[in-house]
Motif scaffolding. Structure first.
Motif, PDB file in Angstrom:
ATOM      1  N   PHE A  71       0.952  -1.203  -0.143  1.00  0.00           N
ATOM      2  CA  PHE A  71       0.078   0.107  -0.124  1.00  0.00           C
ATOM      3  C   PHE A  71       0.973   1.258   0.110  1.00  0.00           C
ATOM      4  O   PHE A  71       1.950   1.113   0.516  1.00  0.00           O
ATOM      5  N   SER A  92       1.041  -5.782   4.170  1.00  0.00           N
ATOM      6  CA  SER A  92       0.255  -6.777   5.054  1.00  0.00           C
ATOM      7  C   SER A  92       0.436  -8.141   4.431  1.00  0.00           C
ATOM      8  O   SER A  92       0.924  -8.250   3.476  1.00  0.00           O
ATOM      9  N   GLY A 151      -2.236  -9.802   3.918  1.00  0.00           N
ATOM     10  CA  GLY A 151      -3.476  -9.766   3.297  1.00  0.00           C
ATOM     11  C   GLY A 151      -4.045  -8.664   2.736  1.00  0.00           C
ATOM     12  O   GLY A 151      -3.593  -7.508   2.984  1.00  0.00           O
ATOM     13  N   SER A 152      -4.938  -8.539   2.145  1.00  0.00           N
ATOM     14  CA  SER A 152      -5.453  -7.182   1.311  1.00  0.00           C
ATOM     15  C   SER A 152      -6.483  -6.701   2.306  1.00  0.00           C
ATOM     16  O   SER A 152      -7.514  -6.126   1.924  1.00  0.00           O
ATOM     17  N   GLY A 153      -5.960  -6.811   3.717  1.00  0.00           N
ATOM     18  CA  GLY A 153      -6.825  -6.100   4.483  1.00  0.00           C
ATOM     19  C   GLY A 153      -7.714  -7.018   5.193  1.00  0.00           C
ATOM     20  O   GLY A 153      -8.575  -7.011   6.242  1.00  0.00           O
ATOM     21  N   GLY A 154      -7.634  -8.250   4.607  1.00  0.00           N
ATOM     22  CA  GLY A 154      -8.131  -9.626   5.292  1.00  0.00           C
ATOM     23  C   GLY A 154      -7.472 -10.253   6.352  1.00  0.00           C
ATOM     24  O   GLY A 154      -8.147 -11.340   6.743  1.00  0.00           O
ATOM     25  N   GLY A 155      -6.137  -9.927   6.382  1.00  0.00           N
ATOM     26  CA  GLY A 155      -5.385 -10.768   7.589  1.00  0.00           C
ATOM     27  C   GLY A 155      -5.636 -10.145   8.862  1.00  0.00           C
ATOM     28  O   GLY A 155      -6.322  -9.419   9.215  1.00  0.00           O
ATOM     29  N   ALA A 156      -5.132 -10.982   9.629  1.00  0.00           N
ATOM     30  CA  ALA A 156      -5.319 -10.683  11.094  1.00  0.00           C
ATOM     31  C   ALA A 156      -4.361  -9.654  11.640  1.00  0.00           C
ATOM     32  O   ALA A 156      -4.729  -9.155  12.663  1.00  0.00           O
ATOM     33  N   ASP A 157      -3.478  -9.411  10.678  1.00  0.00           N
ATOM     34  CA  ASP A 157      -2.473  -8.453  11.234  1.00  0.00           C
ATOM     35  C   ASP A 157      -2.700  -7.126  10.727  1.00  0.00           C
ATOM     36  O   ASP A 157      -3.453  -6.850   9.730  1.00  0.00           O
ATOM     37  N   GLY A 158      -2.312  -5.812  11.570  1.00  0.00           N
ATOM     38  CA  GLY A 158      -2.228  -4.458  10.853  1.00  0.00           C
ATOM     39  C   GLY A 158      -1.175  -4.305   9.986  1.00  0.00           C
ATOM     40  O   GLY A 158      -0.425  -5.473   9.710  1.00  0.00           O
ATOM     41  N   LEU A 159      -1.071  -3.270   9.502  1.00  0.00           N
ATOM     42  CA  LEU A 159      -0.113  -3.025   8.412  1.00  0.00           C
ATOM     43  C   LEU A 159       1.197  -2.641   9.180  1.00  0.00           C
ATOM     44  O   LEU A 159       1.247  -2.052  10.188  1.00  0.00           O
ATOM     45  N   PHE A 170      -7.481  -1.505  14.248  1.00  0.00           N
ATOM     46  CA  PHE A 170      -6.123  -1.424  14.830  1.00  0.00           C
ATOM     47  C   PHE A 170      -5.917   0.201  15.324  1.00  0.00           C
ATOM     48  O   PHE A 170      -6.523   1.077  14.693  1.00  0.00           O
ATOM     49  N   TYR A 195      -7.817  -1.276   4.099  1.00  0.00           N
ATOM     50  CA  TYR A 195      -7.870  -0.609   5.352  1.00  0.00           C
ATOM     51  C   TYR A 195      -8.254   0.682   5.156  1.00  0.00           C
ATOM     52  O   TYR A 195      -7.887   1.601   4.197  1.00  0.00           O
TER      53      TYR A 195
END
Lengths: 116, 115
Positions: A34, A94, A96-104, B34, B104
């Motif tokens: 991103f 990240s 995932g495309s915003g679908g992962g469990a982690d933040g950026l 987040f 996000y």
């Protein structure tokens, strides 16, 4: 673990000149990448994102970025800088495309200065 | 498009008091939000991940008893800075996983100054 390196904390270009902001990433899984822009005391606005589709991604305000796996890069470009482009730019990764469990995970940012 | 509303935008509080920051997803449900912290002229650092209906997950080095996170509904997450000290002064930004195709979405941030 993921990481992002943005080369150059400050970049200065003349109005009308090419803008090139560099971003290299490290990721153990296929990354999602991103670019965000931040104006003073404001949140982040998404410029564009790479999600494993086309390697050349076009975003808002005339920006685009090219994903190069061999170089682990995702540099941001704009053919002709405008005064309103002066801001802080962040590259982020990240899993995932915003679908992962982690933040950026963000790079340190590049402050873009536009000279009149 | 997906919008995340964050309030307040600025807050000044006395040392030792608590401050609550709210983050709302306006037109979508955010199961995960987040919270980031940004020091002047620095990047954003992830503090914690909040999941609706469960405990937040804090990043290493973040005091969970100092930064209380509540995600009681699919549209609201709050960050409470308890017993604030001047070193807690920073820019706090929330982000939500937005609907597919967007990724996000970020709030507009809260500038906290502890005096």
């Amino acid at each position: 673990a993921q990481s992002v390196t943005q080369l150059g904390s400050h970049v200065s270009v003349s109005e009308g000149a090419l803008v090139l902001l560099r971003c290299n990433y490290s990721s153990s899984v296929p990354p999602y990448l991103f670019w965000y822009v931040q104006y003073p005391n404001q949140g982040l606005q998404l410029l564009l994102k790479y999600t494993s589709a086309a390697t050349l991604v076009k975003g808002i305000n005339g920006f685009e970025a090219e994903f190069k796996k061999s170089e682990t890069s995702f540099h941001l470009t704009k053919p002709s800088a405008h005064m309103s482009d002066a801001a802080e730019y962040f590259c982020a990764v990240s899993d995932g495309s915003g679908g992962g469990a982690d933040g950026l995970t963000f790079g340190k940012g590049t402050h873009l200065i536009i000279q009149p | 498009g997906a919008v995340v509303s964050q309030h307040p935008s600025r807050v000044i509080c006395k040392s030792g008091t608590s401050v609550k920051i709210e983050c709302r997803s306006l037109d979508f449900q955010a199961t995960t939000m987040f919270w980031y912290r940004q020091f002047p002229k620095q990047s954003l650092m992830l503090m914690a991940t909040s999941n609706e209906g469960s405990k937040a997950t804090y990043e290493q080095g973040v005091e969970k008893d100092k930064f209380l996170i509540n995600h009681a509904s699919l549209t609201l997450s709050t960050l409470t800075v308890t017993s604030a000290h001047p070193e807690d002064s920073s820019f706090y930004i929330c982000s939500a996983r937005s609907p597919p195709g967007v990724g996000y979405t970020f709030g507009s941030g809260t500038r906290l100054t502890v005096v």
